[in-house]
Design an enzyme around this catalytic site. Structure first.
Site, PDB file in Angstrom:
ATOM      1  CE  LYS A 137       4.498   5.687   0.030  1.00 46.83           C
ATOM      2  NZ  LYS A 137       4.139   7.122   0.546  1.00 46.83           N
ATOM      3  NE  ARG A 183      -5.446   7.800   2.121  1.00 43.47           N
ATOM      4  CZ  ARG A 183      -4.594   7.062   2.480  1.00 43.47           C
ATOM      5  NH1 ARG A 183      -3.429   7.421   2.441  1.00 43.47           N
ATOM      6  NH2 ARG A 183      -5.021   6.320   3.805  1.00 43.47           N
ATOM      7  CD  GLU A 192       1.315  11.840  -3.221  1.00 42.54           C
ATOM      8  OE1 GLU A 192       0.345  10.984  -3.638  1.00 42.54           O
ATOM      9  OE2 GLU A 192       1.896  11.901  -2.184  1.00 42.54           O
TER      10      GLU A 192
HETATM   11  P1  ATP Z   1       2.067   7.048   4.256  1.00 42.18           P
HETATM   12  O1  ATP Z   1       1.569   7.738   5.375  1.00 42.18           O
HETATM   13  O2  ATP Z   1       3.439   5.986   4.252  1.00 42.18           O
HETATM   14  O3  ATP Z   1       2.388   8.050   2.885  1.00 42.18           O
HETATM   15  P2  ATP Z   1      -0.473   6.650   3.281  1.00 42.18           P
HETATM   16  O4  ATP Z   1      -1.193   6.155   4.177  1.00 42.18           O
HETATM   17  O5  ATP Z   1      -0.502   8.163   3.006  1.00 42.18           O
HETATM   18  O6  ATP Z   1       1.247   6.312   3.345  1.00 42.18           O
HETATM   19  P3  ATP Z   1      -0.397   4.646   1.577  1.00 42.18           P
HETATM   20  O7  ATP Z   1      -1.259   3.693   1.040  1.00 42.18           O
HETATM   21  O8  ATP Z   1       0.302   3.793   2.690  1.00 42.18           O
HETATM   22  O9  ATP Z   1      -0.942   5.974   2.047  1.00 42.18           O
HETATM   23  O10 ATP Z   1       0.604   4.771   0.437  1.00 42.18           O
HETATM   24  C1  ATP Z   1       0.330   5.276  -0.956  1.00 42.18           C
HETATM   25  C2  ATP Z   1       0.597   6.813  -0.861  1.00 42.18           C
HETATM   26  O11 ATP Z   1       1.675   7.135  -1.624  1.00 42.18           O
HETATM   27  C3  ATP Z   1      -0.577   7.243  -2.018  1.00 42.18           C
HETATM   28  O12 ATP Z   1      -1.896   7.570  -1.419  1.00 42.18           O
HETATM   29  C4  ATP Z   1      -0.080   8.467  -2.780  1.00 42.18           C
HETATM   30  O13 ATP Z   1      -0.545   9.406  -2.165  1.00 42.18           O
HETATM   31  C5  ATP Z   1       1.511   8.193  -2.546  1.00 42.18           C
HETATM   32  N1  ATP Z   1       2.115   7.950  -3.671  1.00 42.18           N
HETATM   33  C6  ATP Z   1       3.381   8.937  -4.015  1.00 42.18           C
HETATM   34  N2  ATP Z   1       3.839   8.329  -5.106  1.00 42.18           N
HETATM   35  C7  ATP Z   1       3.092   7.250  -5.604  1.00 42.18           C
HETATM   36  C8  ATP Z   1       3.108   6.376  -6.727  1.00 42.18           C
HETATM   37  N3  ATP Z   1       4.099   6.555  -7.607  1.00 42.18           N
HETATM   38  N4  ATP Z   1       2.103   5.550  -6.982  1.00 42.18           N
HETATM   39  C9  ATP Z   1       1.145   5.280  -5.881  1.00 42.18           C
HETATM   40  N5  ATP Z   1       1.109   6.164  -4.976  1.00 42.18           N
HETATM   41  C10 ATP Z   1       2.198   7.290  -4.601  1.00 42.18           C
END
Ligand code: ATP
Length: 614
Positions: free
Chosen positions: A280, A300, A330
Site C-alpha cells: 500500500k 480520486r 498511486e
Molecule cells: P487511507 O486513508 O487509509 O489511505 P483512503 O481512505 O485514502 O485510505 P482507502 O480505500 O481506504 O482510501 O485505501 C485505498 C487507497 O490506497 C487507494 O485509494 C489508493 O490511493 C491507495 N493505494 C496504495 N497502494 C495501493 C494498491 N497497491 N492498490 C490499491 N490502492 C492503493
C-alpha cells in the site's frame, strides 16, 4: 426553461431539511426539463458549468462578483463588500439590492441555456482584460433577472450554491422523473461510476432511454470512479474472508493423489484460490488516461491533475505501448537509487498549482501502477484482476517513471504477514489485498479489495475521516474563537446522507479553533441541511463539505448519535455508534469530498473488529 423557473426550484431545494423532499423537488424539476437542457440544469444544481472532472472554473472570487453586483445595482464594489461582511453571503446581498434597485416591470426572460452558456463563456475568458470582461458579463446577466435569480446566480461563480445535493440524490430524482420510480437506479449508478458525468447520464437517459445509458461505458478522458478498500484486522481474517478453503471433498481428493500432508490444518488453509497482494503506497491516487499523445490525469476526487505532474506525462508517453489506455496508480516521491519511499508529507508537497516545473525537478514522482482499466478501445472493467495484471505487464515497458506493480498471489496467511512486516520496514503503510478473480468495480468499496494497515488490529489506532456538520459556541477562552466544539459525522452511502458520530473538543490549537470560523464561512446554514440526520442540534449548522481526520480510543454504541442507528417516530429503536475520546488529527478537505469520508458500514466493521487481536 427560463432561468427564473429553475431558481424557484433552487429556493425550494435550499429551504427543505428532508432528503426525501429533495428527491421529490428534483424529480418535479427534471420532469419539466427537456433533453437539451437537463444536463445544464444538473450542472447548475451542483454550482458548475461542466462535470466535476473538467477543470472549467468560472474563476471569479468574492471581489469580482461584488464588483458585478455593484455595477448592476449602482453601488461601488466596496459598498457591496461592506454589505457582504454584514450578511456573510453575496447571494443575499444581490437579492436585497436587486429588490431595492430594480426598475419595476422589467421582464425576466433569460433561459437556462443562455445563462449557462454565458457562465461557460466567462469560465473560458482568459488573457488581457479578462477580469473586466468577466465582471461585465456577470453584471449583464444580473441586470436581466429577478431578485431570487440574482441571489442564486451570484453564488455560482463562488462555488457556494448552498443546495447541498449529492450525486446519488440527483440520480434518484432523474430516475423518478424519467423511469417513474427508483427500481432501475442501480443501472444509472453503474453508468455514473463509469463516466463520472451526471449531465451526460441525464441527457442520454432522456434522449435514448436506459438502453442508451447502459451503452455509455468507459471513455478515455472521462475518469472512472475509483474502486476503494474495506478493512480487515490481520492476514488470517483476510484468508477466511477472501480466499476461504475449498470444501473438504476437494481436500480429500488432493490427499488421495499423493500430495504430502505433514500438517492437515496447514493443508486446509493453503487449499484456496489465493489472494493478490501489493504494497500500500502512501501517496495519492492518480488515474492516468492516454489517447495517442494526449495524457490526462485525475485524482480520486475526480479532479483534473494533468498539469501538476509533467514527469508522469513524460513517463506515460515513453513507457506505454498501447495507443489508448487507462491506468490506476498511486503516485509517490521515491528515490530509486536508495530504494527509499519518501513520507506522505513530502509527496503531498506536489499537490499544488505553482512552481510545478521546479518541484518536478526537486521532488520527482513515480507512479506505482497497480491496475489497467482500458486498453486500445476495450474496457477491462469486467476482466478478472489476474488477467488485467497480465495485460498491464505487456502494456508498460520498463520502470523508469511508471513502475508496474503486478502483485503476488499468496496462499498462506504467513506469507502475507511477511509482506506486511516488510512493508512496515520500508516505511510503507501496509498491504492492499485483492481477489484475483474480481472485476474492477468502479466506485465500489467491498471485500474484493481490502487494506491491512499497521494498527487495524483491534486498538483503533486507525483514523476515521469525519465530516463537520456544525459547531457549538465556545465557552471561557474559546468564546473568542467562535467555535468551542465540533459536531461531526460520517457518510451513510445507502441513504446518501450524513449522520452524527461524535462531538470533538480536543486536538485543535487555538489557531485551529480560530480557523474553524474561517473555514466554515459561507457554509453556515440557519437550518439543518437536508442530507444531515442528527439528534443533536449544534449552535450553527455547517454544510457537510469539510473532511477532518480523527483519532479516537474506541467505538461505542450510543443513543445520542445517528450513525448506524434505527430511529422511528417513537424514538431510538437501535442505538447508533459513537467515537470515544475523539481528537482532530488534520483537515483533509483538500483531497477528500464529504462523500469520501469513512462510511457507516466501515465504522460498524471496525466496531466488530475491535479488541480482537490475534
Ligand atoms: P487511507 O486513508 O487509509 O489511505 P483512503 O481512505 O485514502 O485510505 P482507502 O480505500 O481506504 O482510501 O485505501 C485505498 C487507497 O490506497 C487507494 O485509494 C489508493 O490511493 C491507495 N493505494 C496504495 N497502494 C495501493 C494498491 N497497491 N492498490 C490499491 N490502492 C492503493
Amino acid at each position: 426553461m427560463k432561468f427564473t423557473e429553475l431558481t424557484q426550484y433552487f429556493e425550494r431545494l435550499e429551504e427543505t431539511s428532508s432528503r426525501l423532499a429533495l428527491i421529490d423537488i428534483l424529480a418535479e424539476l427534471f420532469k419539466k426539463t427537456d433533453a437539451t437542457t437537463v444536463d445544464k440544469v444538473m450542472y447548475l444544481t451542483q454550482g458548475r458549468v461542466a462535470p466535476f472532472y473538467e477543470p472549467t472554473e468560472i474563476g471569479m472570487a468574492d471581489k469580482m462578483v461584488a464588483q458585478s453586483i455593484g455595477e448592476a445595482f449602482g453601488l461601488t464594489k466596496d459598498e457591496v463588500l461592506a454589505e457582504y461582511a454584514r450578511k456573510g453571503d453575496l447571494g443575499i446581498v444581490a437579492f436585497a439590492l436587486s429588490e431595492q434597485k430594480r426598475q419595476k416591470g422589467k421582464k425576466d426572460e433569460l433561459s437556462v441555456v443562455e445563462v449557462f452558456e454565458t457562465l461557460k463563456a466567462i469560465a473560458h475568458t482568459s488573457g488581457v482584460g479578462s477580469v473586466e470582461k468577466k465582471i461585465t458579463a456577470l453584471k449583464e446577466l444580473m441586470e436581466h433577472m429577478d431578485a431570487v435569480s440574482a441571489k442564486h446566480l451570484s453564488r455560482i461563480p463562488l462555488g457556494k450554491t448552498r443546495l447541498g445535493i449529492g450525486d446519488p440524490t440527483i440520480l434518484d430524482g432523474i430516475a423518478i422523473a424519467v423511469l417513474g420510480d427508483k427500481s432501475k437506479r442501480k443501472l444509472l449508478e453503474k453508468a455514473y461510476n463509469e463516466t463520472s458525468d451526471l449531465g451526460l447520464i441525464g441527457k442520454t437517459l432522456m434522449e435514448g432511454g436506459l438502453e442508451a445509458v447502459q451503452k455509455l461505458g468507459v471513455t478515455v478522458g472521462r475518469p472512472i470512479r475509483s474502486e476503494l478498500c474495506e478493512r480487515l484486522p490481520n492476514p488470517v481474517k483476510v484468508f477466511e474472508k477472501m480466499a476461504p478453503p475449498r470444501h473438504s471433498g476437494e481436500v480429500q481428493n488432493q490427499s488421495k493423489s499423493g500430495e504430502a500432508q505433514t500438517d492437515p490444518g496447514q493443508a486446509r488453509m493453503t487449499d484456496n484460490d489465493g489472494i493478490h497482494a501489493t504494497y500500500k503506497y502512501d501517496g495519492f491516487r492518480v488515474q492516468i488516461h492516454k489517447n495517442g499523445d494526449k495524457v490526462e490525469m485525475f485524482s480520486r476526487n475526480l479532479e483534473d491533475m494533468t498539469h501538476m505532474f509533467p514527469e508522469l506525462i513524460e513517463g506515460t508517453l515513453k513507457q506505454i505501448k498501447a495507443t489508448s489506455v487507462i491506468l490506476d496508480s498511486e503516485a509517490m516521491a521515491y528515490q530509486p537509487e536508495s530504494e527509499e519511499f519518501l513520507p506522505f508529507q513530502e509527496t503531498t508537497k506536489r499537490r499544488r498549482k505553482h512552481n510545478i516545473e521546479a518541484m518536478a525537478e526537486s521532488l520527482p514522482l513515480k507512479a506505482f501502477v497497480f491496475d489497467i482499466l482500458y486498453v486500445d478501445g476495450r474496457s477491462l472493467l469486467g476482466t478478472p484482476l489476474n488477467e488485467r495484471v497480465e495485460i498491464m505487464k505487456k502494456t508498460i515497458v520498463g520502470d523508469e517513471i511508471l513502475i508496474p506493480e503486478p502483485g503476488i498471489i499468496m496462499k498462506k496467511p504467513e506469507d502475507l504477514q511477511l509482506m506486511l512486516d516488510s512493508a512496515f520496514t520500508q516505511g510503507l503503510e501496509g498491504v492492499v489485498v485483492k481477489r484475483p478473480d474480481s472485476g474492477y468495480e468502479a466506485g465500489g468499496r467491498n471485500f474484493n479489495w481490502v487494506k491491512l494497515k499497521k494498527h487495524s488490529a483491534g486498538d483503533l489506532s486507525d483514523t476515521i475521516d469525519c465530516v463537520i456538520l456544525g459547531y457549538i459556541y465556545g465557552k471561557g477562552k474559546r468564546t473568542a474563537f467562535g467555535a468551542g466544539a465540533l459536531l461531526v459525522g460520517l457518510y451513510d452511502k445507502k441513504e446518501d446522507q450524513f449522520v452524527s458520530v461524535t462531538r470533538i473538543g480536543t486536538g485543535l490549537t487555538d489557531d485551529e479553533w480560530r480557523s474553524i470560523k474561517e473555514k466554515t464561512k459561507g457554509l453556515e446554514l440557519d437550518h439543518k441541511p437536508a442530507r444531515v440526520h442528527s439528534l443533536i442540534t449544534p449552535s450553527v449548522w455547517v454544510k457537510p463539505e469539510i473532511v477532518i481526520e480523527v483519532l479516537a480510543d474506541e467505538i461505542t454504541r450510543s443513543p445520542l448519535h445517528t450513525a448506524g442507528a434505527t430511529i422511528s417516530d417513537d424514538g431510538v429503536k437501535e442505538p447508533g455508534y459513537a467515537l470515544r475520546f475523539p481528537r482532530l488529527i488534520t483537515f483533509r478537505d483538500k483531497d477528500k469530498k464529504a462523500e469520501d469520508a469513512t462510511s457507516v458500514d466501515e465504522l460498524i466493521a471496525m466496531f466488530g473488529g475491535q479488541g480482537k487481536k490475534e
